[in-house]
Design a protein around this motif. Structure first.
Motif, PDB file in Angstrom:
ATOM      1  N   VAL A 255      54.089  -7.811  -1.985  1.00  0.00           N
ATOM      2  CA  VAL A 255      52.971  -6.989  -1.502  1.00  0.00           C
ATOM      3  C   VAL A 255      51.990  -7.782  -0.639  1.00  0.00           C
ATOM      4  CG1 VAL A 255      51.486  -7.306  -3.543  1.00  0.00           C
ATOM      5  CG2 VAL A 255      51.332  -5.189  -2.190  1.00  0.00           C
ATOM      6  N   ALA A 256      51.758  -9.055  -0.936  1.00  0.00           N
ATOM      7  CA  ALA A 256      50.816  -9.842  -0.131  1.00  0.00           C
ATOM      8  C   ALA A 256      51.346 -10.031   1.283  1.00  0.00           C
ATOM      9  CB  ALA A 256      50.557 -11.194  -0.797  1.00  0.00           C
ATOM     10  N   GLU A 257      52.645 -10.312   1.408  1.00  0.00           N
ATOM     11  CA  GLU A 257      53.241 -10.483   2.736  1.00  0.00           C
ATOM     12  C   GLU A 257      53.195  -9.172   3.513  1.00  0.00           C
ATOM     13  OE1 GLU A 257      57.324 -12.343   4.761  1.00  0.00           O
ATOM     14  OE2 GLU A 257      57.305 -11.755   2.641  1.00  0.00           O
ATOM     15  N   ILE A 258      53.409  -8.064   2.827  1.00  0.00           N
ATOM     16  CA  ILE A 258      53.321  -6.753   3.487  1.00  0.00           C
ATOM     17  C   ILE A 258      51.903  -6.489   3.967  1.00  0.00           C
ATOM     18  CG2 ILE A 258      53.469  -4.263   3.078  1.00  0.00           C
ATOM     19  CD1 ILE A 258      55.814  -4.883   1.150  1.00  0.00           C
ATOM     20  N   ALA A 259      50.927  -6.791   3.125  1.00  0.00           N
ATOM     21  CA  ALA A 259      49.525  -6.566   3.505  1.00  0.00           C
ATOM     22  C   ALA A 259      49.130  -7.391   4.717  1.00  0.00           C
ATOM     23  CB  ALA A 259      48.619  -6.895   2.325  1.00  0.00           C
ATOM     24  N   ALA A 260      49.702  -8.581   4.834  1.00  0.00           N
ATOM     25  CA  ALA A 260      49.353  -9.475   5.939  1.00  0.00           C
ATOM     26  C   ALA A 260      49.879  -8.999   7.283  1.00  0.00           C
ATOM     27  CB  ALA A 260      49.887 -10.873   5.638  1.00  0.00           C
ATOM     28  N   THR A 261      50.746  -7.985   7.307  1.00  0.00           N
ATOM     29  CA  THR A 261      51.294  -7.481   8.571  1.00  0.00           C
ATOM     30  C   THR A 261      50.309  -6.616   9.329  1.00  0.00           C
ATOM     31  OG1 THR A 261      52.255  -5.493   7.559  1.00  0.00           O
ATOM     32  CG2 THR A 261      53.618  -7.501   7.572  1.00  0.00           C
ATOM     33  N   GLY A 262      49.229  -6.208   8.657  1.00  0.00           N
ATOM     34  CA  GLY A 262      48.227  -5.385   9.326  1.00  0.00           C
ATOM     35  C   GLY A 262      48.312  -3.908   9.022  1.00  0.00           C
ATOM     36  N   VAL A 263      49.168  -3.511   8.078  1.00  0.00           N
ATOM     37  CA  VAL A 263      49.237  -2.096   7.716  1.00  0.00           C
ATOM     38  C   VAL A 263      47.941  -1.677   7.030  1.00  0.00           C
ATOM     39  CG1 VAL A 263      51.745  -2.136   7.518  1.00  0.00           C
ATOM     40  CG2 VAL A 263      50.340  -2.602   5.492  1.00  0.00           C
ATOM     41  N   ASP A 264      47.653  -0.392   7.097  1.00  0.00           N
ATOM     42  CA  ASP A 264      46.422   0.132   6.509  1.00  0.00           C
ATOM     43  C   ASP A 264      46.579   0.491   5.037  1.00  0.00           C
ATOM     44  OD1 ASP A 264      44.825   0.380   9.080  1.00  0.00           O
ATOM     45  OD2 ASP A 264      46.561   1.638   9.556  1.00  0.00           O
ATOM     46  N   VAL A 265      47.761   0.984   4.682  1.00  0.00           N
ATOM     47  CA  VAL A 265      48.006   1.504   3.344  1.00  0.00           C
ATOM     48  C   VAL A 265      49.349   0.984   2.848  1.00  0.00           C
ATOM     49  CG1 VAL A 265      48.356   3.609   1.977  1.00  0.00           C
ATOM     50  CG2 VAL A 265      46.692   3.605   3.853  1.00  0.00           C
ATOM     51  N   ILE A 266      49.401   0.640   1.564  1.00  0.00           N
ATOM     52  CA  ILE A 266      50.669   0.281   0.935  1.00  0.00           C
ATOM     53  C   ILE A 266      50.838   1.177  -0.281  1.00  0.00           C
ATOM     54  CG2 ILE A 266      52.056  -1.535  -0.126  1.00  0.00           C
ATOM     55  CD1 ILE A 266      50.270  -3.584   1.299  1.00  0.00           C
ATOM     56  N   SER A 267      51.857   2.034  -0.261  1.00  0.00           N
ATOM     57  CA  SER A 267      52.085   2.923  -1.398  1.00  0.00           C
ATOM     58  C   SER A 267      53.105   2.272  -2.337  1.00  0.00           C
ATOM     59  CB  SER A 267      52.570   4.296  -0.939  1.00  0.00           C
ATOM     60  OG  SER A 267      53.666   4.194  -0.065  1.00  0.00           O
TER      61      SER A 267
END
Length: 298
Positions: A255-267
């Protein structure tokens, strides 16, 4: 403090159903062993650290069995606690406390497990702009309680139900493709029919789908099962024209790597469908003579 938005009629239905399931013709054990005039006090205690959710639900179960039971929470939903902490206390008719015990524990353990899991995801993306949200992958009948638990853990809720927002997923798009309807045309047609306050989101699973979807005028685009590198590319292609949601296979390790991509929302479906119930116990002391411990047994 987390404001509860669990509708009263929903909570009442959940509790009534659970109590009927657990004691359809009464608690024959307590009625056989416990004197009718016996009084008990009890503490809800943590066997492990976590985040509380469902304190007032615990109290509501006790009151549903016997309104005369005195019940109160020691900490608010959303509070972090340590192993050994007392989270709530109850006092009243021993038979009533024992009848309510398992249902009250089941709900608060389930909700606190979700809140604790959620808090771990929220902590993992701290310092990024990404918002952690839940999904509709909830226990049937318990969605309102589980969504409250997600908020207690510091995250946010996605749409409550199919009635709240438009979210066209892969199966919707497959039906349209089978009929030869271009995705952009379908989005524009839907937008014309929808009210101006209805949020419109579309899921894609390929980079080449992004431009037709975004240019057709969606509010949010969901990038499903994209790798981190593809998410970076997707965010750049969207270029601020819509909110970008990442979904699919999200774990605490990723999840941290996904958040670092610049997405606004992670479901994250795992917030509700995979959370482990937290180990909490109800320790009962019967005032007259004996002391007995009741925790997470049958």
């Amino acid at each position: 403090m987390i404001d509860s938005t669990i509708p009263a009629h929903v909570l009442r239905r959940v509790i009534e159903t659970a109590l009927e399931e657990d004691a359809p013709w009464g608690d024959v054990t307590s009625e056989a062993f416990i004197p009718a005039d016996a009084v008990a006090t009890a503490t809800l205690s943590a066997r492990e650290p976590g985040v509380l959710a469902g304190g007032q639900v615990f109290v509501a179960v006790m009151h549903a069995v016997d309104p005369a039971i005195e019940a109160s929470v020691a900490v608010e939903d959303g509070a972090v606690f340590a192993a050994g902490d007392v989270l709530a206390t109850v006092s009243g008719c021993a038979r009533a406390v024992l009848r309510a015990e398992r249902v009250a524990l089941n709900l608060v353990q389930r909700m606190s497990g979700i809140a604790t899991t959620t808090a771990a995801y929220v902590d993992a993306v701290a310092g990024t702009a990404a918002r952690i949200v839940d999904t509709r992958k909830t226990t049937p009948g318990l969605r309102a309680l589980e969504r409250h638990a997600v908020r207690a853990g510091g995250a946010h809720n996605h749409r409550t139900s199919l009635s709240d927002a438009v979210l066209a997923k892969d199966n919707h798009l497959a039906v349209l493709a089978a009929r030869g309807v271009p995705i952009g045309d379908a989005i524009r047609s839907a937008r014309e029919r929808l009210g101006h306050t209805v949020h419109l989101e579309v899921e894609v699973d390929r980079i080449d789908q992004i431009e037709p979807v975004v240019s057709a005028g969606v509010d949010t685009i969901m990038l499903d099962n994209f790798s981190p590198a593809m998410l970076v590319e997707g965010v750049a292609l969207v270029a601020g024209r819509a909110l970008v949601e990442a979904s699919g296979g999200v774990t605490l390790d990723t999840v941290a790597e996904i958040a670092a991509t610049g997405v606004d929302v992670i479901s994250v479906g795992a917030l509700t469908h995979s959370a482990r119930a937290l180990d909490l116990g109800l320790d009962v002391v019967v005032r007259e003579r004996a002391t007995a411990g009741f925790s997470a047994g049958a």
